[in-house]
Structures are given as structure tokens and as C-alpha cells.
Design a protein around this motif. Structure first.
Motif, mmCIF file in Angstrom:
data_model
loop_
_atom_site.group_PDB
_atom_site.id
_atom_site.type_symbol
_atom_site.label_atom_id
_atom_site.label_comp_id
_atom_site.label_asym_id
_atom_site.label_seq_id
_atom_site.Cartn_x
_atom_site.Cartn_y
_atom_site.Cartn_z
ATOM 1 N N PRO A 29 -4.132 20.004 11.087
ATOM 2 C CA PRO A 29 -5.563 19.655 11.188
ATOM 3 C C PRO A 29 -6.092 18.917 9.964
ATOM 4 O O PRO A 29 -6.940 18.034 10.088
ATOM 5 C CB PRO A 29 -6.240 21.023 11.354
ATOM 6 C CG PRO A 29 -5.266 22.005 10.788
ATOM 7 C CD PRO A 29 -3.918 21.449 11.094
ATOM 8 N N LYS A 30 -5.597 19.269 8.795
ATOM 9 C CA LYS A 30 -6.074 18.612 7.574
ATOM 10 C C LYS A 30 -5.716 17.135 7.572
ATOM 11 O O LYS A 30 -6.468 16.295 7.067
ATOM 12 C CB LYS A 30 -5.466 19.295 6.346
ATOM 13 C CG LYS A 30 -6.018 18.783 5.025
ATOM 14 C CD LYS A 30 -5.435 19.563 3.860
ATOM 15 C CE LYS A 30 -5.996 19.041 2.541
ATOM 16 N NZ LYS A 30 -5.427 19.772 1.378
ATOM 17 N N LEU A 31 -4.584 16.820 8.175
ATOM 18 C CA LEU A 31 -4.096 15.449 8.180
ATOM 19 C C LEU A 31 -4.722 14.614 9.289
ATOM 20 O O LEU A 31 -5.136 13.468 9.072
ATOM 21 C CB LEU A 31 -2.569 15.452 8.337
ATOM 22 C CG LEU A 31 -1.817 14.143 8.107
ATOM 23 C CD1 LEU A 31 -1.991 13.657 6.674
ATOM 24 C CD2 LEU A 31 -0.344 14.323 8.420
ATOM 25 N N TYR A 32 -4.804 15.190 10.509
ATOM 26 C CA TYR A 32 -5.189 14.391 11.676
ATOM 27 C C TYR A 32 -6.558 14.727 12.264
ATOM 28 O O TYR A 32 -7.071 13.961 13.067
ATOM 29 C CB TYR A 32 -4.128 14.551 12.770
ATOM 30 C CG TYR A 32 -2.791 13.974 12.391
ATOM 31 C CD1 TYR A 32 -2.633 12.606 12.194
ATOM 32 C CD2 TYR A 32 -1.671 14.801 12.224
ATOM 33 C CE1 TYR A 32 -1.401 12.075 11.848
ATOM 34 C CE2 TYR A 32 -0.435 14.276 11.891
ATOM 35 C CZ TYR A 32 -0.315 12.913 11.696
ATOM 36 O OH TYR A 32 0.906 12.392 11.352
ATOM 37 N N ASP A 82 -10.536 11.571 2.941
ATOM 38 C CA ASP A 82 -11.572 11.701 1.922
ATOM 39 C C ASP A 82 -12.007 10.283 1.562
ATOM 40 O O ASP A 82 -11.357 9.593 0.782
ATOM 41 C CB ASP A 82 -11.006 12.432 0.710
ATOM 42 C CG ASP A 82 -12.054 12.665 -0.371
ATOM 43 O OD1 ASP A 82 -13.086 11.995 -0.354
ATOM 44 O OD2 ASP A 82 -11.805 13.519 -1.253
ATOM 45 N N LEU A 83 -13.107 9.838 2.155
ATOM 46 C CA LEU A 83 -13.544 8.454 1.983
ATOM 47 C C LEU A 83 -13.851 8.122 0.530
ATOM 48 O O LEU A 83 -13.530 7.034 0.047
ATOM 49 C CB LEU A 83 -14.771 8.177 2.847
ATOM 50 C CG LEU A 83 -14.488 7.832 4.325
ATOM 51 C CD1 LEU A 83 -15.787 7.740 5.096
ATOM 52 C CD2 LEU A 83 -13.729 6.522 4.427
ATOM 53 N N ALA A 84 -14.493 9.061 -0.174
ATOM 54 C CA ALA A 84 -14.830 8.808 -1.576
ATOM 55 C C ALA A 84 -13.568 8.591 -2.398
ATOM 56 O O ALA A 84 -13.482 7.664 -3.216
ATOM 57 C CB ALA A 84 -15.635 9.972 -2.140
ATOM 58 N N ASN A 85 -12.575 9.432 -2.150
ATOM 59 C CA ASN A 85 -11.316 9.320 -2.876
ATOM 60 C C ASN A 85 -10.582 8.023 -2.507
ATOM 61 O O ASN A 85 -10.070 7.315 -3.372
ATOM 62 C CB ASN A 85 -10.430 10.529 -2.561
ATOM 63 C CG ASN A 85 -9.199 10.599 -3.437
ATOM 64 O OD1 ASN A 85 -9.311 10.708 -4.655
ATOM 65 N ND2 ASN A 85 -8.034 10.538 -2.827
ATOM 66 N N ALA A 86 -10.550 7.705 -1.214
ATOM 67 C CA ALA A 86 -9.874 6.494 -0.754
ATOM 68 C C ALA A 86 -10.556 5.238 -1.288
ATOM 69 O O ALA A 86 -9.897 4.247 -1.614
ATOM 70 C CB ALA A 86 -9.840 6.456 0.767
ATOM 71 N N THR A 87 -11.878 5.285 -1.408
ATOM 72 C CA THR A 87 -12.636 4.128 -1.885
ATOM 73 C C THR A 87 -12.479 3.945 -3.385
ATOM 74 O O THR A 87 -12.301 2.823 -3.877
ATOM 75 C CB THR A 87 -14.124 4.265 -1.528
ATOM 76 O OG1 THR A 87 -14.250 4.432 -0.112
ATOM 77 C CG2 THR A 87 -14.903 3.037 -1.971
ATOM 78 N N ASN A 88 -12.534 5.054 -4.127
ATOM 79 C CA ASN A 88 -12.503 4.970 -5.590
ATOM 80 C C ASN A 88 -11.088 4.789 -6.137
ATOM 81 O O ASN A 88 -10.867 4.011 -7.068
ATOM 82 C CB ASN A 88 -13.123 6.231 -6.207
ATOM 83 C CG ASN A 88 -14.605 6.352 -5.888
ATOM 84 O OD1 ASN A 88 -15.298 5.334 -5.753
ATOM 85 N ND2 ASN A 88 -15.104 7.565 -5.761
ATOM 86 N N ILE A 89 -10.117 5.510 -5.572
ATOM 87 C CA ILE A 89 -8.744 5.478 -6.095
ATOM 88 C C ILE A 89 -7.901 4.439 -5.370
ATOM 89 O O ILE A 89 -7.052 3.786 -5.953
ATOM 90 C CB ILE A 89 -8.097 6.876 -5.989
ATOM 91 C CG1 ILE A 89 -8.894 7.880 -6.827
ATOM 92 C CG2 ILE A 89 -6.647 6.839 -6.440
ATOM 93 C CD1 ILE A 89 -8.367 9.290 -6.755
ATOM 94 N N TYR A 127 -7.913 -1.326 4.425
ATOM 95 C CA TYR A 127 -8.992 -0.758 3.598
ATOM 96 C C TYR A 127 -9.658 0.414 4.323
ATOM 97 O O TYR A 127 -9.600 0.519 5.556
ATOM 98 C CB TYR A 127 -10.032 -1.841 3.296
ATOM 99 C CG TYR A 127 -10.614 -2.506 4.518
ATOM 100 C CD1 TYR A 127 -11.778 -2.020 5.131
ATOM 101 C CD2 TYR A 127 -9.998 -3.628 5.086
ATOM 102 C CE1 TYR A 127 -12.306 -2.625 6.273
ATOM 103 C CE2 TYR A 127 -10.508 -4.231 6.221
ATOM 104 C CZ TYR A 127 -11.664 -3.729 6.803
ATOM 105 O OH TYR A 127 -12.182 -4.321 7.928
ATOM 106 N N PRO A 128 -10.302 1.327 3.559
ATOM 107 C CA PRO A 128 -11.037 2.426 4.176
ATOM 108 C C PRO A 128 -12.399 1.936 4.683
ATOM 109 O O PRO A 128 -13.149 1.300 3.944
ATOM 110 C CB PRO A 128 -11.196 3.438 3.025
ATOM 111 C CG PRO A 128 -11.137 2.613 1.786
ATOM 112 C CD PRO A 128 -10.264 1.434 2.096
#
Length: 522
Positions: free
Chosen positions: A13-16, A21-28, A318-319
Motif C-alpha cells: 500500500p505504501k508503494l502503490y 511524496d510530492l514535496a520530496n519528489a519536487t525538491n530532491i 517529472y512529478p
């Protein structure tokens, strides 16, 4: 497919289910995990080989395959699986195409063990110290020379100067191999857990390491609970390769079995599993992207990761804030002109790095797969070229890693790509320049470690980089000093190499003009 989707959501469930985590994907940005994909059978074969080796049979394993296929990743997953709950003692080293110090990979593997056990398991460290002092005695300095962290185990009463000198280089080499074997035997006795030695990039193994490994493997037949496995690019090794010949000899003499585990490129299904997991999207959604990537890369794991990073940099992957997941421009990706091999792709992608970053990477590549940050800081001051800040930028670009006081390339293909940015006829000049810059500082500050690094660089440049006879004599003296330091540390292999290189810088009439220097080098 709906049923498959639901099962994946229930199982992971955590994966799919929860999304990214949009903030993490956007920043990192795009980051890859440590999971292994499509290597279950190969991993199981390696585990079975290990179990046989530590129970009763003598067996070694070699993980083979082309560069970038995932040999190191499989080895890391094997180490993780057998190290759970402290079930083994794992040693790992890596051979380097440019690093020329003999025994470096094996000695660094055992040196890391010494650093670990002296801090994490002081009770065992005490037993190792007592046993070594009893068995090795005054020859301990020979081992400390190639494993400096061993001094942490031996304690304050160890005298680094207590060593029986041997003038004959052949006898010295035999002695060092014998002492290494004594060290391995002591560790095996002091630990209940099995010992595992892993050596990566064995296609670049040096002859001294082959001889030492041969002796350790011959001894492991009666030590038991010892397992050796390596990784190599077998497409770069012929049957006359020293390691191949040595393993065949071991097999014929004492029946040691060699299991060869050959890794192939990822299938379309495995590649889709990789993309699905890394992007946290259902396989049904990622399949079109995975098919494009497989067509472009033929399923090479390193190639896939490099292409995906390039897609992210060019904003084709990209996210999306509105869709709350990763999205991609399929038509643009399919229309990209991708080279046929990962080396060419990496070399071309380097051209898009900032010029300062690329220049710093080229400098770093002259030192091999990794280099001490302290040495790079000295070089930065001496050649007056920005290095540390650009290399930190390279870490942010996932080209380099930074750990334990070192910069290191994330893959040897990245180091090779950076090194290839220099014209072949100019490489010797770069090695020469960097070595001299470090050498003068090492001589001024009496820094033995920096001296050895500097002279190794100079010798990579070779006599063809020397501008005049005066400089040649200076370099011959530097090699003499480096060889003397290596001899004092009982590192006879390196000492012989330094003296030999020093001789190569002497001119024809050196016996007349530089008699004392010639006599000492010869």
C-alpha cells in the motif's frame, strides 16, 4: 489487470496506494532505491554456493557480466541477506584500473574490518590483538603498513618500528603473504561467524593480489567457514588472465570448485518492475515507458538509470502536482537519439554539466574510482582551480558519492567517461602536473601519505611528461623517497614499484652524473 492492481495495492500500500511524496519528489528529484530486480535465481545460486563453502566443501564464486549489468548490486544484496542478525563477517574491496598500489583492494578490505572491530566489538578486538601478538610478534609492523587501522586493535603498546628487515624482495613478498594468511587464520579463530571476502572489478586484479589470494584460498581449505567471491567483466578477460589461471590451479590441486554466475540484461518484464517500483506506479501504467526504455537500452540497469536521470533533467519525466504522480512525455522520449552503449551516452551527457563541474570530474578521474578529499583540497590550492565546490555539485547530480572523507564515482563507467574527456596524449601531462603539485607539498610538510599519492600520480605520467633532465632527477629522488617510506612500512610491493619507476627517469649517463642516486635506486 484490475485484480493484479488490487493485489499490488493490498501487498504494497505504501508503494502503490498512498502515492508519492510530492514535496520530496519536487525538491530532491528522481532517486533510485537499493532494491534488486530480476536476480532471484542468481542470488539463490550465490547463497547456495556460500552455504556449501562454509559447511564442508571448498568453493568460490565469480559473478560475471558486462559493465553496468548489476554485478555490484547483486553482491550488495547478498551481503545484506547474509549479514542480517550478524550471521557473518563481510570484507569487501575493489580493484581500480588507475590505482597502481599492489594489494590495495585486499588490504583495504581487511583494513575496514580492523576499523570496524576496534570500535564495534572490542571484546573480539582484544582476542585478535592477543593472538596476533603471540603468533606474528615483531613482524606486526609489516601488517600495519598495509592495514593502518590494525594499530587501533593492537593498542598503545604497539611499536610501529619493530620489524625484522628483509633485504631480499622476493623473501619479503613471501613473508607478507604468510603474515596475511596468519591474520586471516586469527580472525577465523576469534569469530564464530563465517568470513566472507568479496573483491569487485577483478578484471583489474594485480599480480601481487593474485598470489596473495591464491595462498589465502589454499589455506581456507583447512580453515573452513571462509567464502570468497568476486565480480568481474568476463568479456574483458581471456583464459590467460592471471585470476582465471589461478582459480584453475586451485581447482586442480585441491578440488576447489568455482561457480560462475553470469548476469544478463533485464527483460522487458523486469525492467517494467523496476520502473513501476521506482516511480510508485502500477505496472500497467508504466509498461509503455518501460517498453521504450528497453528498446533504447536493451535492458542494461546502469543505462536505464542514466537515461531516466537524463529524462528528469530535460523535464520529460517529472512529478505532476495536478495528477500527484510521476508523468512523462512518451512521444518525445521515443524520439530521442540514444547512443547504442552506456559509455557513449554518459560521455555525451557529461557535456551538459556545468564546465567547472566537468573540469573537476576530469581532475578527479586521474586518481581512479575514488580520492581523499584532503588530497583534493591540497591540489585545489596548488593548481588554483576550483575543485571541492564543483565536485559537491557533481554529488548533487548523482555522478559522485561522498563518504568517509572521500569523493567516489557512483560507477566505474562514470570515472571512465570523465577520464576519456582528456585526449590520450594529454593524460600523462595531467598526471604529471597533479603529482608534482602534491609532491612539493608532501616534501615541504613531510606528509608520507600524500607523498605516496603524489609519486603514484607522477609515475602515471611517466618519463615522457618530463620537461628536462633536472626535473627527471627530482622525480627520481621523489621515487627514491617514496620507495624508502614504503620499505620502512614493510610495503615491499609498492617499494619495488617506486624504485623501478625511479630508474626509468634516469638518463643514459646517470652512473657518471648521479652515482649515489643510481646506486640507491638499483
Amino acid at each position: 489487470e484490475v485484480r493484479d492492481d488490487l493485489k499490488l495495492m493490498i501487498d504494497s500500500p505504501k508503494l502503490y496506494l498512498h502515492g508519492i511524496d510530492l514535496a520530496n519528489a519536487t525538491n530532491i528529484g528522481l532517486q533510485f532505491g537499493a532494491s534488486l530486480y530480476g536476480r532471484e535465481s542468481e542470488l539463490q545460486t550465490l547463497k547456495e554456493c556460500y552455504q556449501r563453502s562454509i559447511s564442508s566443501e571448498c568453493e568460490v564464486a565469480m559473478v560475471c557480466g558486462p559493465s553496468g549489468v548489476g554485478k555490484s548490486k547483486l553482491s550488495q544484496e547478498f551481503a545484506r541477506s547474509v549479514n542480517e542478525n550478524g550471521k557473518s563477517i563481510f570484507f569487501s574491496g575493489r580493484f581500480d584500473k588507475i590505482e597502481s598500489q599492489p594489494l590495495h583492494a585486499i588490504s583495504s578490505a581487511f583494513d575496514k574490518y580492523c576499523a570496524w572491530v576496534s570500535v564495534e566489538d572490542q571484546l573480539t578486538a582484544g582476542r585478535v590483538s592477543s593472538a596476533l601478538k603471540e603468533i606474528v610478534g615483531d613482524d606486526m609492523a609489516c601488517l600495519v603498513a598495509v592495514m593502518p587501522s590494525l594499530a587501533n586493535i593492537l593498542g598503545d603498546d604497539f611499536n610501529a618500528n619493530q620489524s625484522n628487515k628483509i633485504n631480499n624482495a622476493v623473501d619479503a613478498q613471501k613473508k607478507l603473504r604468510y603474515l596475511f594468511c596468519q591474520f586471516v587464520e586469527v580472525i577465523a579463530r576469534c569469530h564464530e561467524e563465517p568470513l566472507i571476502l568479496f573483491l569487485d572489478d577483478c578484471q583489474w586484479i594485480d599480480s601481487a593480489s593474485v598470489a596473495l589470494l591464491y595462498q589465502i584460498l589454499m589455506m581456507s581449505g583447512w580453515i573452513h567457514r571462509f567464502f570468497f567471491f568476486g565480480a568481474c567483466r568476463d568479456d574483458e578477460m581471456s583464459e590467460s588472465h592471471p585470476l582465471h589461471k589461478m582459480l584453475m590451479t586451485i581447482n586442480s590441486l585441491c578440488g576447489t570448485r568455482m561457480t560462475k554466475i553470469h548476469l544478463t540484461l533485464m527483460s522487458k518484464g523486469t525492467l517494467n518492475e523496476f520502473v513501476s517500483t521506482e516511480l510508485s506506479l502500477l505496472p500497467r501504467i508504466t509498461r509503455p515507458l518501460a517498453d521504450i526504455l528497453h528498446h533504447q537500452t536493451k535492458g542494461s540497469p546502469l543505462f536505464v538509470k542514466q537515461v531516466m536521470m537524463e529524462l528528469y533533467r530535460q523535464k520529460m519525466l517529472y512529478p505532476s502536482l495536478s495528477r500527484r504522480r510521476w508523468v512523462w512525455e512518451a512521444d518525445k522520449i521515443a524520439g530521442m537519439n540514444i547512443p547504442e552503449n552506456v559509455a557513449t551516452f554518459i560521455t555525451k551527457s557529461f557535456a551538459r554539466l556545468p564546465s567547472e563541474v566537468l573540469s573537476a570530474l576530469v581532475v578527479l578521474s586521474c586518481f581512479g574510482a575514488r580520492a581523499d578529499i584532503s588530497s583534493i583540497e591540497v591540489l585545489e590550492r596548488e593548481i588554483r582551480q576550483p575543485l571541492i565546490a564543483p565536485l559537491d555539485d557533481a554529488v548533487a547530480h548523482s555522478v559522485l558519492g561522498k563518504r568517509n572523507g572521500e569523493f567516489y564515482f557512483m560507477h566505474d563507467k562514470l570515472q571512465e567517461a570523465a577520464y576519456s574527456k582528456m585526449k590520450s596524449e594529454e593524460r600523462c601531462l595531467h598526471h604529471h602536473r597533479y603529482g608534482l603539485a602534491l609532491g612539493f607539498v608532501a616534501a615541504r610538510e613531510r606528509d608520507d601519505k600524500l607523498l605516496l599519492t603524489a609519486v603514484t600520480q607522477i609515475n602515471h605520467g611517466g618519463p615522457q611528461a618530463v620537461i628536462d633532465e633536472e626535473q627527471a632527477v627530482v622525480i627520481a629522488h621523489l621515487n627514491l623517497n617514496a620507495g624508502g617510506k614504503a620499505m620502512n612500512m614493510s610495503d615491499f610491493f609498492s617499494a619495488h614499484s617506486f624504485f623501478d619507476h625511479g630508474i626509468s627517469y634516469l638518463r643514459r649517463d646517470h652512473w657518471n652524473e648521479h652515482y649515489d642516486l643510481s646506486l640507491e635506486l638499483f
